[in-house]
Design a protein around this motif. Sequence first.
Motif, short mmCIF file in Angstrom:
data_model
loop_
_atom_site.label_atom_id
_atom_site.label_comp_id
_atom_site.label_asym_id
_atom_site.label_seq_id
_atom_site.Cartn_x
_atom_site.Cartn_y
_atom_site.Cartn_z
N GLU A 94 65.97 3.18 -7.86
CA GLU A 94 67.36 2.76 -7.77
C GLU A 94 68.21 3.80 -7.03
O GLU A 94 69.00 3.46 -6.15
N VAL A 95 68.02 5.06 -7.35
CA VAL A 95 68.78 6.13 -6.68
C VAL A 95 68.31 6.25 -5.22
O VAL A 95 69.13 6.42 -4.31
N LEU A 96 67.02 6.12 -4.99
CA LEU A 96 66.48 6.22 -3.64
C LEU A 96 67.02 5.12 -2.74
O LEU A 96 67.43 5.37 -1.60
N VAL A 97 67.06 3.90 -3.23
CA VAL A 97 67.58 2.78 -2.44
C VAL A 97 69.06 3.01 -2.12
O VAL A 97 69.51 2.78 -0.99
N GLY A 98 69.82 3.48 -3.10
CA GLY A 98 71.23 3.79 -2.85
C GLY A 98 71.39 4.87 -1.80
O GLY A 98 72.26 4.80 -0.92
N HIS A 99 70.53 5.90 -1.89
CA HIS A 99 70.58 6.99 -0.92
C HIS A 99 70.24 6.47 0.48
O HIS A 99 70.93 6.81 1.45
N LEU A 100 69.19 5.69 0.58
CA LEU A 100 68.83 5.14 1.89
C LEU A 100 69.96 4.32 2.48
O LEU A 100 70.30 4.47 3.66
N GLU A 137 73.25 4.30 1.74
CA GLU A 137 74.51 5.00 2.00
C GLU A 137 74.39 6.16 2.98
O GLU A 137 75.30 6.42 3.75
N HIS A 138 73.27 6.87 2.94
CA HIS A 138 73.17 8.10 3.73
C HIS A 138 72.25 8.01 4.94
O HIS A 138 72.22 8.93 5.75
N VAL A 139 71.51 6.92 5.05
CA VAL A 139 70.61 6.79 6.21
C VAL A 139 70.96 5.53 7.00
O VAL A 139 71.32 5.61 8.17
N VAL A 140 70.88 4.37 6.38
CA VAL A 140 71.07 3.11 7.09
C VAL A 140 72.47 2.98 7.66
O VAL A 140 72.64 2.61 8.83
N THR A 141 73.48 3.27 6.87
CA THR A 141 74.86 3.05 7.32
C THR A 141 75.52 4.31 7.90
O THR A 141 76.67 4.26 8.29
N GLU A 142 74.78 5.40 7.98
CA GLU A 142 75.33 6.64 8.53
C GLU A 142 75.51 6.51 10.03
O GLU A 142 74.56 6.20 10.76
N ALA A 143 76.72 6.73 10.50
CA ALA A 143 77.03 6.57 11.93
C ALA A 143 76.54 7.75 12.77
O ALA A 143 76.12 7.57 13.91
N ASP A 144 76.59 8.94 12.22
CA ASP A 144 76.22 10.14 12.96
C ASP A 144 74.69 10.29 12.99
O ASP A 144 74.06 10.45 11.94
N PRO A 145 74.09 10.24 14.17
CA PRO A 145 72.62 10.32 14.26
C PRO A 145 72.03 11.61 13.67
O PRO A 145 70.97 11.58 13.07
N ALA A 154 67.30 11.52 6.33
CA ALA A 154 65.95 10.96 6.36
C ALA A 154 64.92 12.05 6.07
O ALA A 154 63.94 11.82 5.35
N GLU A 155 65.14 13.25 6.59
CA GLU A 155 64.24 14.37 6.34
C GLU A 155 64.24 14.75 4.86
O GLU A 155 63.18 15.09 4.30
N VAL A 156 65.39 14.68 4.22
CA VAL A 156 65.47 14.95 2.78
C VAL A 156 64.57 13.97 2.03
O VAL A 156 63.81 14.35 1.13
N LEU A 157 64.63 12.70 2.41
CA LEU A 157 63.80 11.69 1.74
C LEU A 157 62.32 11.89 2.02
O LEU A 157 61.49 11.72 1.12
N VAL A 158 61.97 12.28 3.22
CA VAL A 158 60.57 12.52 3.56
C VAL A 158 60.02 13.66 2.70
O VAL A 158 58.93 13.57 2.14
N LYS A 159 60.79 14.74 2.56
CA LYS A 159 60.36 15.86 1.73
C LYS A 159 60.20 15.42 0.27
O LYS A 159 59.21 15.78 -0.39
#
Length: 90
Positions: A55-61, A63-71, A78-83
Amino acid sequence: MAHVSRNQKALLTRIRRIAGQVAGLEKALLEEADCGDVLVQIAAAKGAMHALMMEVLVGHLDEHVVTEADPDARRQEAEVLVKLLRGFGK
């Protein structure tokens, strides 16, 4: 992590349920319950923790990866999630 704050009530409900499962597991061990019953309780607690993490991972993806405007920010998140996922797989 606004998504954690926004979903705080639901997340805390899950955490309290997990705490109850762990307390039940402790009680079962103290009372020398059947090992099959203990294994079922361990599996239930593990499943609950996994559901919380997802649940937290999906929210993070979202809010912080999919909808993040700054590449650059998106790449860092994304690197945080990979680690995290590499560590989780150990």
